[in-house]
Motif scaffolding. Structure first.
Motif, PDB file in Angstrom:
ATOM      1  N   TRP A  30       7.630  -5.061   1.733  1.00 38.10           N
ATOM      2  CA  TRP A  30       6.981  -3.754   1.756  1.00 38.10           C
ATOM      3  C   TRP A  30       8.030  -2.641   1.821  1.00 38.10           C
ATOM      4  N   GLU A  32       9.825   0.881   2.672  1.00 37.99           N
ATOM      5  CA  GLU A  32       9.702   1.844   3.768  1.00 37.99           C
ATOM      6  C   GLU A  32       9.303   3.226   3.267  1.00 37.99           C
ATOM      7  N   HIS A  43       3.926   2.985  -2.283  1.00 38.30           N
ATOM      8  CA  HIS A  43       2.985   2.204  -1.488  1.00 38.30           C
ATOM      9  C   HIS A  43       1.740   1.848  -2.281  1.00 38.30           C
ATOM     10  N   PHE A  46       2.687  -0.902  -4.905  1.00 35.39           N
ATOM     11  CA  PHE A  46       2.820  -2.225  -4.303  1.00 35.39           C
ATOM     12  C   PHE A  46       1.450  -2.780  -3.915  1.00 35.39           C
ATOM     13  N   ALA A  47       0.595  -1.939  -3.379  1.00 33.60           N
ATOM     14  CA  ALA A  47      -0.750  -2.390  -2.998  1.00 33.60           C
ATOM     15  C   ALA A  47      -1.542  -2.831  -4.222  1.00 33.60           C
ATOM     16  N   VAL A  64       3.730 -10.840   2.571  1.00 32.33           N
ATOM     17  CA  VAL A  64       4.254  -9.478   2.475  1.00 32.33           C
ATOM     18  C   VAL A  64       5.061  -9.208   3.735  1.00 32.33           C
ATOM     19  N   CYS A  66       7.084  -6.811   6.221  1.00 37.24           N
ATOM     20  CA  CYS A  66       7.300  -5.437   6.678  1.00 37.24           C
ATOM     21  C   CYS A  66       8.525  -5.448   7.592  1.00 37.24           C
ATOM     22  N   CYS A  75       1.365  -0.483   5.540  1.00 38.14           N
ATOM     23  CA  CYS A  75       1.039  -1.566   4.627  1.00 38.14           C
ATOM     24  C   CYS A  75      -0.461  -1.843   4.627  1.00 38.14           C
ATOM     25  N   LEU A  79      -3.160  -1.223   1.575  1.00 35.51           N
ATOM     26  CA  LEU A  79      -3.955  -2.349   1.084  1.00 35.51           C
ATOM     27  C   LEU A  79      -5.449  -2.066   1.224  1.00 35.51           C
ATOM     28  N   ILE A  91       1.191 -11.307   6.558  1.00 34.76           N
ATOM     29  CA  ILE A  91       2.182 -10.263   6.817  1.00 34.76           C
ATOM     30  C   ILE A  91       3.215 -10.783   7.810  1.00 34.76           C
ATOM     31  N   ASN A  99      13.706  -4.138  -0.344  1.00 37.85           N
ATOM     32  CA  ASN A  99      12.375  -4.664  -0.635  1.00 37.85           C
ATOM     33  C   ASN A  99      12.318  -5.365  -1.990  1.00 37.85           C
TER      34      ASN A  99
END
Length: 423
Positions: A30, A32, A43, A46-47, A64, A66, A75, A79, A91, A99
């Protein structure tokens, strides 16, 4: 398997599978930063990528990571906004240094008895740091940590510096990679012969196919101006500093997708001209190469994306970090042009070859969105058609990857496949 069981195994029985073979998991890291440039949400991207994997990929566990506990909130929020079933995502919270899990995530090798072993080389932040730096160390510890997390305890270590995105395996004894990256940029203290010997030992391959250099777009950011457009300099937003997965991929044991620049494209831009020279050379190498059994390869050509650019300003993450990351180099880039400051025009790391292969689908990078030229839509269609020819039994799923590409990677870079070992 545990260490006692491993004593009864012959390491030479292990191999590195092709990514087109069955998989049990895929790992993502994930990010930052929420966005690299205003208006391009990393974000959200990625989701959306995770959503495709969760909903459309068969029989893969999605991990995933973090790197910080507080990032779990962002995250889960992203999602949830994309309506991802969080129960289908595992997670983890390991202090990762980046990442791009493709490059330093677990390189799992398999045998035909259901066992796995981790090939564990070193990492130095794409040749931009040392193996002892804090970030390099965090990334280097990620693979052993995740391997243990998934229950695999056995490792084979190497002092070789290398990254996942610069190695393509056919699963049957052949590895393709770049000499400029693996030798010149990552292991300058070693000869090509020494690097090849260690690659063969570490990954149990019989043959290494060497290309000299990758696409010009993927050179180190500070190597200089990428192109001049309407008299203004265009810079690379970021890069992996030389990876094969930007232009050349195995799609089965004997078939290779290789990017292609047309004569017309090469006549329009300096970057295209240089890249065409390198891709034409790569084609000649492949056309005169064979697999480990002496059989020639089938080569499919993939178009390159039509370039487009993002305008970055102070306050954009990619702009604020572009010069400060490389301030040691002084006031000039490697090509002698002045180090840029302030507003910058950047080209993302565009590629149709940075796709992700999963058990029943292929996630393809695409670029057309409302407001972009129809010519981009046409190239997207051509790229999807090549992938469908290469993977007739898989569904090709397009994914607009611009936000990831601005960060310097893509769909393949952001993911790490974990293979199934046959029993």
């Amino acid at each position: 398997m545990n260490n006692l069981e491993y004593k009864e195994l012959d390491y030479k029985d292990f191999r590195f599978p092709g990514e087109f073979e069955p998989q049990e998991a895929v790992i993502l890291g994930w990010p930052e930063m929420a966005e690299c440039v205003k208006g391009y949400s990393l974000h959200q991207a990625f989701a959306q990528l995770i959503k495709i994997i969760v909903e459309q990929a068969n029989d893969v566990t999605v991990y995933v990571n973090c790197p910080k506990e507080e990032m779990v909130t962002s995250c889960k929020k992203a999602l949830a906004e994309e309506k991802v079933d969080i129960e289908k995502v595992k997670i983890t919270t390991y202090p990762d240094g980046s990442n791009w899990t493709r490059d330093y995530g677990p390189d799992m090798m398999v045998d035909d008895r259901g066992n796995k072993i981790l090939a564990n080389p070193r990492f130095n932040m794409y040749g931009q740091s040392t193996i002892d730096s804090t970030t390099s160390q965090l990334c280097a510890r990620f693979a052993p940590h995740l391997a243990l997390e998934m229950g695999y305890r056995d490792f084979v270590n190497s002092t070789l510096i290398t990254e996942g995105g610069d190695k393509e395996f056919n699963g049957n004894g052949v590895l393709m990679t770049l000499r400029d990256t693996e030798v010149t940029k990552r292991n300058p203290h070693m000869s090509t012969e020494e690097v090849e010997k260690e690659l063969k030992r570490l990954f149990n391959v019989k043959k290494v196919i060497w290309f000299e250099k990758g696409v010009f777009d993927d050179e180190l950011t500070t190597s200089g101006v990428l192109d001049y457009v309407d008299g203004e300099p265009v810079y690379r937003s970021s890069s992996a500093n030389g990876h094969i997965d930007e232009f050349c991929r195995f799609v089965d044991t004997n078939t290779i997708i290789l990017a292609e620049v047309t004569d017309e494209e090469a006549a329009t831009m300096n970057s295209h001209r240089i890249t065409k020279e390198r891709l034409d050379a790569a084609y000649e190498i492949l056309n005169n190469s064979t697999d480990a059994a002496g059989q020639p390869f089938k080569i499919l050509r993939m178009p390159i994306p039509e370039p487009f650019y993002v305008h970055t300003k102070k306050g954009d993450w990619i702009n604020d970090t572009w010069t400060c990351r490389y301030s040691e180099g002084g006031d000039y880039l490697d090509d002698g042009t002045p180090m840029p400051h302030g507003d910058m025009v950047m080209q993302p790391a565009l590629s149709y070859c940075n796709f992700l292969i999963l058990n029943n689908i292929v996630i393809a990078q695409s670029y057309w969105e409302e407001g972009r030229p129809e010519s981009i839509k046409e190239l997207d269609k051509q790229a999807l058609a090549v992938l469908q020819e290469a993977f007739p039994d898989r569904k090709i799923v397009p994914f607009v990857s611009t936000a990831l590409n601005i960060r310097g990677g893509g769909v393949h870079c952001a993911t790490k496949n974990i293979p199934i070992s046959a029993k």
